[in-house]
Design a protein around this motif. Structure first.
Motif, PDB file in Angstrom:
ATOM      1  N   GLY A  62     -19.884 -11.209  24.405  1.00 17.57           N
ATOM      2  CA  GLY A  62     -18.865 -11.080  25.438  1.00 17.57           C
ATOM      3  C   GLY A  62     -19.106 -11.937  26.665  1.00 17.57           C
ATOM      4  N   ASP A  63     -18.544 -11.515  27.768  1.00 16.85           N
ATOM      5  CA  ASP A  63     -18.539 -12.253  29.025  1.00 16.85           C
ATOM      6  C   ASP A  63     -19.469 -11.548  30.014  1.00 16.85           C
ATOM      7  N   GLN A  64     -20.628 -12.151  30.267  1.00 14.92           N
ATOM      8  CA  GLN A  64     -21.609 -11.529  31.156  1.00 14.92           C
ATOM      9  C   GLN A  64     -21.347 -11.849  32.631  1.00 14.92           C
ATOM     10  N   GLY A  65     -20.300 -12.628  32.902  1.00 15.90           N
ATOM     11  CA  GLY A  65     -19.930 -12.883  34.276  1.00 15.90           C
ATOM     12  C   GLY A  65     -20.376 -14.239  34.783  1.00 15.90           C
ATOM     13  N   PRO A  66     -20.003 -14.584  36.011  1.00 14.27           N
ATOM     14  CA  PRO A  66     -20.270 -15.917  36.552  1.00 14.27           C
ATOM     15  C   PRO A  66     -21.743 -16.222  36.766  1.00 14.27           C
ATOM     16  N   GLY A  67     -22.595 -15.205  36.797  1.00 11.32           N
ATOM     17  CA  GLY A  67     -24.026 -15.449  36.984  1.00 11.32           C
ATOM     18  C   GLY A  67     -24.700 -16.036  35.765  1.00 11.32           C
ATOM     19  N   ILE A  68     -24.051 -15.911  34.596  1.00 13.55           N
ATOM     20  CA  ILE A  68     -24.582 -16.453  33.345  1.00 13.55           C
ATOM     21  C   ILE A  68     -23.730 -17.663  32.984  1.00 13.55           C
ATOM     22  N   ALA A  69     -24.281 -18.850  33.154  1.00 17.77           N
ATOM     23  CA  ALA A  69     -23.461 -20.066  33.132  1.00 17.77           C
ATOM     24  C   ALA A  69     -23.025 -20.497  31.741  1.00 17.77           C
ATOM     25  N   LYS A  70     -23.847 -20.300  30.724  1.00 19.34           N
ATOM     26  CA  LYS A  70     -23.581 -20.908  29.413  1.00 19.34           C
ATOM     27  C   LYS A  70     -23.335 -19.871  28.322  1.00 19.34           C
ATOM     28  N   GLY A  71     -22.470 -18.921  28.605  1.00 21.87           N
ATOM     29  CA  GLY A  71     -22.148 -17.940  27.569  1.00 21.87           C
ATOM     30  C   GLY A  71     -23.158 -16.808  27.542  1.00 21.87           C
ATOM     31  N   PRO A  72     -22.985 -15.882  26.641  1.00 22.55           N
ATOM     32  CA  PRO A  72     -23.850 -14.695  26.623  1.00 22.55           C
ATOM     33  C   PRO A  72     -25.298 -15.053  26.325  1.00 22.55           C
ATOM     34  N   ASP A  73     -26.191 -14.530  27.144  1.00 24.72           N
ATOM     35  CA  ASP A  73     -27.618 -14.825  27.068  1.00 24.72           C
ATOM     36  C   ASP A  73     -28.359 -13.580  26.608  1.00 24.72           C
ATOM     37  N   VAL A  74     -28.998 -13.675  25.462  1.00 27.83           N
ATOM     38  CA  VAL A  74     -29.706 -12.520  24.910  1.00 27.83           C
ATOM     39  C   VAL A  74     -30.896 -12.121  25.774  1.00 27.83           C
ATOM     40  N   ASN A  75     -31.370 -13.044  26.636  1.00 31.50           N
ATOM     41  CA  ASN A  75     -32.504 -12.740  27.513  1.00 31.50           C
ATOM     42  C   ASN A  75     -32.072 -12.202  28.880  1.00 31.50           C
ATOM     43  N   ALA A  76     -30.777 -12.087  29.106  1.00 32.59           N
ATOM     44  CA  ALA A  76     -30.293 -11.590  30.394  1.00 32.59           C
ATOM     45  C   ALA A  76     -30.783 -10.166  30.636  1.00 32.59           C
ATOM     46  N   LYS A  77     -31.157  -9.902  31.880  1.00 36.45           N
ATOM     47  CA  LYS A  77     -31.704  -8.594  32.235  1.00 36.45           C
ATOM     48  C   LYS A  77     -30.590  -7.677  32.741  1.00 36.45           C
ATOM     49  N   TYR A  78     -30.343  -6.622  32.016  1.00 39.53           N
ATOM     50  CA  TYR A  78     -29.364  -5.608  32.395  1.00 39.53           C
ATOM     51  C   TYR A  78     -30.083  -4.472  33.123  1.00 39.53           C
ATOM     52  N   GLN A  79     -29.381  -3.844  34.048  1.00 38.41           N
ATOM     53  CA  GLN A  79     -29.933  -2.682  34.735  1.00 38.41           C
ATOM     54  C   GLN A  79     -29.908  -1.487  33.779  1.00 38.41           C
ATOM     55  N   ILE A  80     -31.081  -0.927  33.478  1.00 33.02           N
ATOM     56  CA  ILE A  80     -31.153   0.159  32.490  1.00 33.02           C
ATOM     57  C   ILE A  80     -31.113   1.541  33.134  1.00 33.02           C
TER      58      ILE A  80
END
Length: 466
Positions: A62-80
């Protein structure tokens, strides 16, 4: 403007180590996630799957937002968020092993200004049985959360109120209790909470976890809100300090899966401490709570399920571990609405660890309808089970009656339908149920009376043309 997942094309990152799922299973996982995002309007998800104690699948959607420049990043840190509670509880267990505190210490030993601190144990803080009022029961950020806060300020406002109940007598989720637990960790260890977790848990496990207050902006997923069925909107983060020991962490799905593997392998903590965290804390009167120390407890297919969910401003998370099956699934989403995190976690668990569901119990009417059909078939063959009939019915079905039933009904063959007509009704102490018996070229009716109950004997079973 934030790119809504409803309007955007679903973007998919390359899976890691996906070869251990079959292509069909991988495709079904993709479908589970895509359907959950599409139906809820949730913009993005990141998942990790553990099988046989190893990470076999990670993927971002999906769309992780403007902070992720090149599409969905599997290493992106989500708030758990509250999934962090099990780390806070683990820190307490580690400190107990270091001889620096005991689960049964009174809170008064460490944070004496808490209400009735001399009656509350650390164990009760971690199991939500202390009676401290929760400072954040809302599913939105309230006005005070626009201003940074310290743990002591949370304690001053909420932990000095009268207790909601006598410690140990009830279960009530309380973020406040975990803030107090975090303060105890810092006093007992002499370190900041996140420094202690970094040294004792994250570094040994190779986890790249950070303070969730810092997981904002460039390089991080954009949290989102949705009001009723309105547009998906960016969520404004709470000011620093509000989640702290009750929900202080941000990490990737794969990093959380590394912790799950430690649980499965009984590494880092002692086996006894893992078991302690996963042991249900019961109330003083023995009432179950289905909660241990920072984890919820359930079962899947007869095996213990250890899980927890989390909600931050703009984020939801689900973490499910079935240690005996050496299985775990992590589901992180960038929205605090829709429940896609739970749908994804449950769907993947059911896909990879299917459990046969017991057949639904038949209602009384369904049982009676099946018994009527059984007796009808027996009468067509002139071989009724006479234990199904009362004395009067057995008197009625003499040789002549049975002969006529067989001679006239057997040649018709199997009916196309045997279905109830209307609702049961009482008459003469019996229950009247009537049935339509449909054949290709004719219709019959059975008028029955039977004793009440599932095992009631038939007083009458008359078959006639309609």
């Amino acid at each position: 403007m934030f790119r809504s997942a409803v309007a955007a094309t679903l973007l998919i990152a390359t899976p890691a180590a996906a070869q251990q799922l079959t292509p069909e299973q991988s495709a079904k996982v993709d479908t589970i996630v895509a359907d959950a995002l599409r139906s809820s309007g949730v913009p993005s998800a990141s998942i990790a799957i553990v099988r046989d104690g190893k990470i076999v699948f990670t993927k971002a959607y999906g769309d992780q937002g403007p902070g992720i420049a090149k599409g969905p990043d599997v290493n992106a840190k989500y708030q758990i968020a509250s999934v962090s509670k099990q780390f806070t509880a683990a820190a307490i267990l580690l400190l107990e092993n270091e001889g620096k505190l005991s689960l049964d210490d009174k809170v008064s030993k460490w944070v004496p200004d808490v209400t009735d601190a001399d009656k509350i144990t650390i164990r009760q803080l971690l199991s939500h049985t202390a009676g401290l009022q929760d400072y954040w029961p809302q599913d939105y950020s309230f006005k005070a959360m626009e201003t940074a806060v310290t743990p002591q300020q949370i304690v001053d406002r909420w932990a000095k109120k009268p207790l909601d109940f006598t410690p140990g007598t009830a279960w009530q989720y309380s973020n406040t209790g975990y803030v107090v637990a975090g303060m105890i960790i810092e006093k007992a260890s002499g370190k900041k909470l996140l420094d202690y977790l970094q040294a004792k848990i994250f570094k040994p496990l190779g986890m790249q976890a950070i303070d969730q207050d810092k997981a904002v902006g460039k390089g991080f997923p954009q949290g989102t809100h949705r009001y009723a069925l309105g547009p998906v909107r960016p969520a404004k983060p709470a000011a620093d300090g509000w989640l702290w020991a009750a929900g202080e962490l941000a990490m990737s799905a794969a990093d959380l899966a590394k912790w799950d593997i430690a649980r499965i392998d009984r590494k880092l903590l002692t086996p006894e401490d893992w078991a302690m965290q996963e042991t249900e804390v019961k109330l003083a009167d023995g009432t179950p709570t289905r909660y241990g120390l920072g984890v919820s407890l359930g079962e899947h297919g007869g095996k213990k399920e250890v899980s927890h969910g989390g909600e931050a401003v703009g984020f939801l998370s689900s973490n499910v571990v079935i240690p005996e099956a050496r299985f775990a699934v992590v589901s992180l989403v960038s929205a605090d609405f829709g429940g896609a995190n739970d749908v994804i976690a449950q769907g993947i668990t059911d896909l990879l660890l299917p459990v046969a569901k017991p057949a639904a119990a038949l209602t009384l009417d369904q049982q009676r309808d099946a018994l009527a059909r059984k007796l009808f078939d027996q009468l067509r063959a002139s071989a009724p089970d006479r234990s199904l009939m009362t004395e009067d019915a057995n008197y009625f079905f003499d040789a002549t009656v049975l002969g006529d039933y067989r001679a006239s009904l057997a040649p018709l063959g199997e009916p196309l339908a045997f279905e109830p007509i209307g609702k049961p009704r009482l008459r003469g102490g019996f229950v009247n149920r009537n049935y339509r018996i449909r054949y290709k070229d004719r219709m019959l009716v059975a008028v029955t009376y039977a004793e009440p109950g599932a095992d009631g004997k038939f007083e009458q079973f008359l078959v006639m043309p309609r």
